[in-house]
Every structure is written in C-alpha cells, then in structure tokens.
Write an enzyme that holds these catalytic residues in place. Sequence first.
Site, short mmCIF file in Angstrom:
data_model
loop_
_atom_site.label_atom_id
_atom_site.label_comp_id
_atom_site.label_asym_id
_atom_site.label_seq_id
_atom_site.Cartn_x
_atom_site.Cartn_y
_atom_site.Cartn_z
N SER A 297 0.84 -1.20 0.00
CA SER A 297 0.00 0.00 0.00
C SER A 297 0.87 1.24 0.00
O SER A 297 1.97 1.24 0.57
CB SER A 297 -0.85 -0.03 1.27
OG SER A 297 -1.46 1.22 1.49
N TYR B 166 -1.62 -0.90 10.97
CA TYR B 166 -1.91 -1.46 9.64
C TYR B 166 -0.74 -1.21 8.69
O TYR B 166 -0.24 -2.12 8.03
CB TYR B 166 -3.20 -0.83 9.06
CG TYR B 166 -3.36 -1.12 7.58
CD1 TYR B 166 -3.66 -2.40 7.13
CD2 TYR B 166 -3.16 -0.12 6.63
CE1 TYR B 166 -3.77 -2.67 5.77
CE2 TYR B 166 -3.27 -0.38 5.27
CZ TYR B 166 -3.57 -1.66 4.85
OH TYR B 166 -3.67 -1.92 3.51
N LYS C 297 2.18 -3.84 6.82
CA LYS C 297 2.58 -3.91 5.40
C LYS C 297 4.10 -3.77 5.29
O LYS C 297 4.75 -4.49 4.51
CB LYS C 297 1.89 -2.81 4.58
CG LYS C 297 0.40 -2.99 4.45
CD LYS C 297 0.04 -4.19 3.58
CE LYS C 297 -1.44 -4.43 3.49
NZ LYS C 297 -1.81 -5.71 2.88
P1 NAD Z 1 -11.05 -6.77 1.49
O1 NAD Z 1 -11.23 -6.75 2.97
O2 NAD Z 1 -12.24 -6.50 0.64
O3 NAD Z 1 -10.40 -8.16 1.03
C1 NAD Z 1 -9.53 -8.89 1.87
C2 NAD Z 1 -10.05 -10.33 1.90
O4 NAD Z 1 -9.17 -11.11 2.72
C3 NAD Z 1 -11.45 -10.45 2.47
O5 NAD Z 1 -12.24 -11.21 1.59
C4 NAD Z 1 -11.25 -11.18 3.81
O6 NAD Z 1 -12.35 -12.00 4.13
C5 NAD Z 1 -9.99 -11.96 3.54
N1 NAD Z 1 -9.18 -12.26 4.74
C6 NAD Z 1 -8.79 -11.41 5.72
N2 NAD Z 1 -8.02 -12.06 6.62
C7 NAD Z 1 -7.91 -13.34 6.18
C8 NAD Z 1 -7.25 -14.50 6.69
N3 NAD Z 1 -6.54 -14.44 7.83
N4 NAD Z 1 -7.35 -15.65 5.99
C9 NAD Z 1 -8.08 -15.71 4.84
N5 NAD Z 1 -8.72 -14.66 4.33
C10 NAD Z 1 -8.64 -13.48 4.99
O7 NAD Z 1 -9.87 -5.76 1.16
P2 NAD Z 1 -9.37 -5.21 -0.25
O8 NAD Z 1 -9.69 -3.77 -0.30
O9 NAD Z 1 -9.80 -6.11 -1.33
O10 NAD Z 1 -7.80 -5.31 -0.02
C11 NAD Z 1 -7.06 -6.42 -0.47
C12 NAD Z 1 -5.61 -6.23 -0.05
O11 NAD Z 1 -5.12 -5.01 -0.58
C13 NAD Z 1 -5.42 -6.14 1.46
O12 NAD Z 1 -4.22 -6.81 1.80
C14 NAD Z 1 -5.28 -4.65 1.72
O13 NAD Z 1 -4.50 -4.38 2.85
C15 NAD Z 1 -4.58 -4.21 0.45
N6 NAD Z 1 -4.80 -2.79 0.11
C16 NAD Z 1 -6.09 -2.32 0.03
C17 NAD Z 1 -6.31 -0.98 -0.25
C18 NAD Z 1 -7.71 -0.41 -0.29
O14 NAD Z 1 -7.86 0.81 -0.14
N7 NAD Z 1 -8.75 -1.20 -0.53
C19 NAD Z 1 -5.22 -0.13 -0.48
C20 NAD Z 1 -3.93 -0.66 -0.41
C21 NAD Z 1 -3.74 -1.99 -0.11
C1 WQD Z 2 -9.23 9.98 1.06
C2 WQD Z 2 -9.40 11.48 1.29
C3 WQD Z 2 -9.64 12.06 3.61
C4 WQD Z 2 -13.51 10.08 4.21
C5 WQD Z 2 -6.77 4.90 3.17
C6 WQD Z 2 -5.75 4.17 4.01
C7 WQD Z 2 -4.63 3.66 3.12
C8 WQD Z 2 -5.17 2.84 1.95
C9 WQD Z 2 -6.26 3.54 1.23
C10 WQD Z 2 -5.09 0.52 2.48
C11 WQD Z 2 -8.60 12.01 2.49
C12 WQD Z 2 -10.91 12.40 2.85
C13 WQD Z 2 -12.35 10.56 3.66
C14 WQD Z 2 -14.52 11.01 4.60
C15 WQD Z 2 -13.12 12.80 3.83
N1 WQD Z 2 -5.74 1.59 2.39
N2 WQD Z 2 -12.14 11.89 3.48
N3 WQD Z 2 -14.27 12.33 4.39
O1 WQD Z 2 -6.91 7.97 3.94
O2 WQD Z 2 -6.02 8.26 1.58
O3 WQD Z 2 -6.15 6.01 2.53
O4 WQD Z 2 -7.26 4.00 2.16
O5 WQD Z 2 -3.93 0.32 2.32
O6 WQD Z 2 -3.79 2.92 3.94
O7 WQD Z 2 -5.22 5.07 4.97
O8 WQD Z 2 -8.24 7.15 1.91
O9 WQD Z 2 -10.60 7.22 1.24
O10 WQD Z 2 -10.03 7.31 3.70
O11 WQD Z 2 -9.50 9.29 2.27
O12 WQD Z 2 -12.94 14.02 3.68
O13 WQD Z 2 -15.57 10.64 5.12
O14 WQD Z 2 -10.78 11.75 1.61
O15 WQD Z 2 -9.36 13.01 4.59
O16 WQD Z 2 -8.17 13.30 2.17
P1 WQD Z 2 -6.78 7.45 2.56
P2 WQD Z 2 -9.67 7.67 2.31
#
Ligand code: NAD
Ligand code: WQD
Length: 347
Positions: A127, A151, A155
């Site tokens: 991430s 979190y 990572k």
């Molecule tokens: P999500 O929660 O929709 O998907 C994660 C999946 O993993 C879920 O289906 C959950 O049931 C499963 N899971 C969690 N723990 C588990 C375990 N111990 N064993 C088996 N399954 C398990 O999340 P997402 O948004 O699809 O994210 C996928 C990956 O990408 C995650 O690792 C997340 O940290 C990373 N990521 C997400 C974002 C984002 O904003 N969505 C941004 C950067 C990185």
């Molecule tokens: C985006 C912008 C908020 C909600 C997060 C995690 C990051 C990654 C992606 C997993 C910011 C603003 C938000 C609201 C708002 N996840 N905001 N009102 O914070 O960039 O990233 O998700 O890896 O680790 O931290 O994403 O969508 O929460 O916010 O004004 O109700 O929207 O302040 O500027 P963020 P976000």
Amino acid sequence: MSNSKVLVTGGAGYIGSHTCVQLLDAGHELVVLDNLSNSSPEALRRVQQITGKTLQFVEGDIRDRPLLDDLFANHSIDSVIHFAGLKAVGESVQQPLHYYQNNVAGTLTLCEAMAAHGVKKIVFSSSATVYGDPASVPITEDFPLSATNPYGRSKLHIEEMLRDFSVADQATNELSPWSIVLLRYFNPVGAHPSGQIGEDPNGIPNNLMPYISQVAVGKLEQLSVFGGDYDTVDGTGVRDYIHVVDLANGHLKALEKLDQPGSEGVSTYNLGTGNGYSVIQAVEAFEQASGRQVPYKIVGRRAGDIAACYAAPALAAKELNWHASLNIDDMCSDAWRWQSNNPDGYS
Ligand code: NAD
Ligand code: WQD
C-alpha cells in the site's frame, strides 16, 4: 501468456474479486482461499457469472498451516496472489495484535507453506501507506518508508520479511529462489462495469468513495470533508484514486513478470494513475456521474491524514508494461452503477 494455476488469498474481497474476473478471462485456473471475515461468497458467485467460468473456493484462513498443506498438496499451484489481510487503519490502532496476527503471522504461515511445497512466486498487496507522510509528490518507489499506524507497519514488516527471503536465497545460491512482486496500491475505487461486483464495506464507510456513494444513494445524509486548510488546490486532501479494474490488470502484468526468466528477487511497483484529485473534485466528479447531489460540510482534519499523496507510476509502465487507462469519471460512474444496483451490497 501461458495459463497457470493461481492461488488467490482474499479473493472474495473487493480487489481480489475484481482480479479473479481478469484472471479467469485471461484463462488462468483459480483456487481462492478466503475466511470470509470481510467478504461474501456471493461475490465469487458473481465473478463466475460475469466470466462464465468456474473457480475453486476453499473457505479457510491463511494462518491454518494444515489447511495450506492440504491445499498445496491437492493443487499444483504455480503462483500466489496474496490479498488476504485486514485493512482498516482505525481498527488497527485499537487492535494491533489482531492486525499483526492476521497480516504478518498470516503471511509468514502462507510463505512457510509455499516454500515447503516449492511454490516461490508471490504477488503481494502492499500500500502507498508505507510512504507515511511523503516529503513531496509524486512518490517514486525509492522514497523513504515509514508507517504511522499498525496497519501500515504490518505492510512494512511483510515487505521486509519478503525481501529477507530473497536476500537469503542470494546468499546461499538457492536453486529455486523466490520471485516476489510488491504492488503498492494508491487509492482503489470504482467497480466492475457490469455493476455486479464492487466494494461492500461493513457499517459506515471509512473511505471517501464508498461514503460519497452512500450519500448519493440516500443511505447517509452528508459527507464530512476532513480538513479544508491543507496546502492543496482547494484546501482539501489530494489522493491518487485508481480504478479497481486497472488495479486488477496490474496483477496480471505482475504474474507475467514472475514467469519471465530473471524475475528472481523482489520487484516493487506503485500502482496509481499519477493524478491527484481533491475531496471536492471527487465529490464533483461523482455528482456529475450519478446525477445526484452529494451534500457536504467541511469539518476538522482527521488524525493521521496527509495533505497530498499521488504516485509516480513510470516504473510499472516501464517494467510491467502497465498503466492505468480509466479516469475519475469512469471510477465514479462504475461505482455509482454498483451502488445504485446494489444499495445493500451483497446482502
Ligand atoms: P477486502 O477486505 O475486501 O479483502 C480482503 C479479503 O481477505 C477479504 O475477503 C477477507 O475475508 C480476507 N481475509 C482477511 N483475513 C484473512 C485471513 N486471515 N485468511 C483468509 N482470508 C482473509 O480488502 P481489499 O480492499 O480487497 O484489499 C485487499 C488487499 O489489498 C489487502 O491486503 C489490503 O490491505 C490491500 N490494500 C487495500 C487498499 C484499499 O484501499 N482497498 C489499499 C492498499 C492496499
Ligand atoms: C481519502 C481522502 C480524507 C472520508 C486509506 C488508508 C490507506 C489505503 C487507502 C489501504 C482524504 C478524505 C475521507 C470522509 C473525507 N488503504 N475523506 N471524508 O486515507 O487516503 O487512505 O485507504 O492500504 O492505507 O489510509 O483514503 O478514502 O479514507 O480518504 O474528507 O468521510 O478523503 O481526509 O483526504 P486514505 P480515504
């Protein structure tokens, strides 16, 4: 690219389900391992409906070593795309043990099982959070790494762990070394254009786009914009929103890379568009795409937020031949199609 059998951990989740669609369409065989802690089996049913292809689903946990041993013994897996993990920043501050257990210990158990069964190709969901509060934008992959919450640290620990595996292989001239791709996602949003799969957060969304969608559909009253005094185009936070289908395609490119000769070691890529949009710009784009009003009020900053975060995506373009092709209007109209067709998500 030759078809292969891929284990997709967390494949029922938001990014995983979209990636499963692209993988099936490209002809790969899939085994999905998910404990459904943050997802629904309905997502996988719809993945199969969209593609007209089937996948194998194993309900279980990446920390369950006997289950992993069975899985690798019963399927000849070529590579692993590892999405499974917990992702809520605020929850990670309250429950750090739970986050390190799921994310770090879970990845360790998965990698131990992989190594024991001779499967050493992995694509890992990292991430942009690993850049902490970057000194400038756009962010290149060589920026200093730091995390501001458990979190993010989970990572970082996983990235470091995977790099250590690779260093050890080099030191011992391991004959079948690890090939590892770390993908650092920026802000994934949007949904499959069919409107059948999308993001289905539990309870009140923490992230901007799902919150906006729920205001637009009438489930929530108004958006609170966290901070109007940042040093940005209009004072609100700027982020690199990336369409989840573009992101999913990045995983196919990463798999192709793992199959190339000389892919041993660790490669790290930003997956972002390279464009930053403010909260207000995102609201306006969503209003345009949905034809609905999104009332908002500007409130105080959210703890831990940064002013601006967007990617320099050139390395992924050069080495993976990947770039994002969908824009903010596509992200909003696809998110809206999903939200309006499925106001209560998968339930
Ligand atoms: P999500 O929660 O929709 O998907 C994660 C999946 O993993 C879920 O289906 C959950 O049931 C499963 N899971 C969690 N723990 C588990 C375990 N111990 N064993 C088996 N399954 C398990 O999340 P997402 O948004 O699809 O994210 C996928 C990956 O990408 C995650 O690792 C997340 O940290 C990373 N990521 C997400 C974002 C984002 O904003 N969505 C941004 C950067 C990185
Ligand atoms: C985006 C912008 C908020 C909600 C997060 C995690 C990051 C990654 C992606 C997993 C910011 C603003 C938000 C609201 C708002 N996840 N905001 N009102 O914070 O960039 O990233 O998700 O890896 O680790 O931290 O994403 O969508 O929460 O916010 O004004 O109700 O929207 O302040 O500027 P963020 P976000």
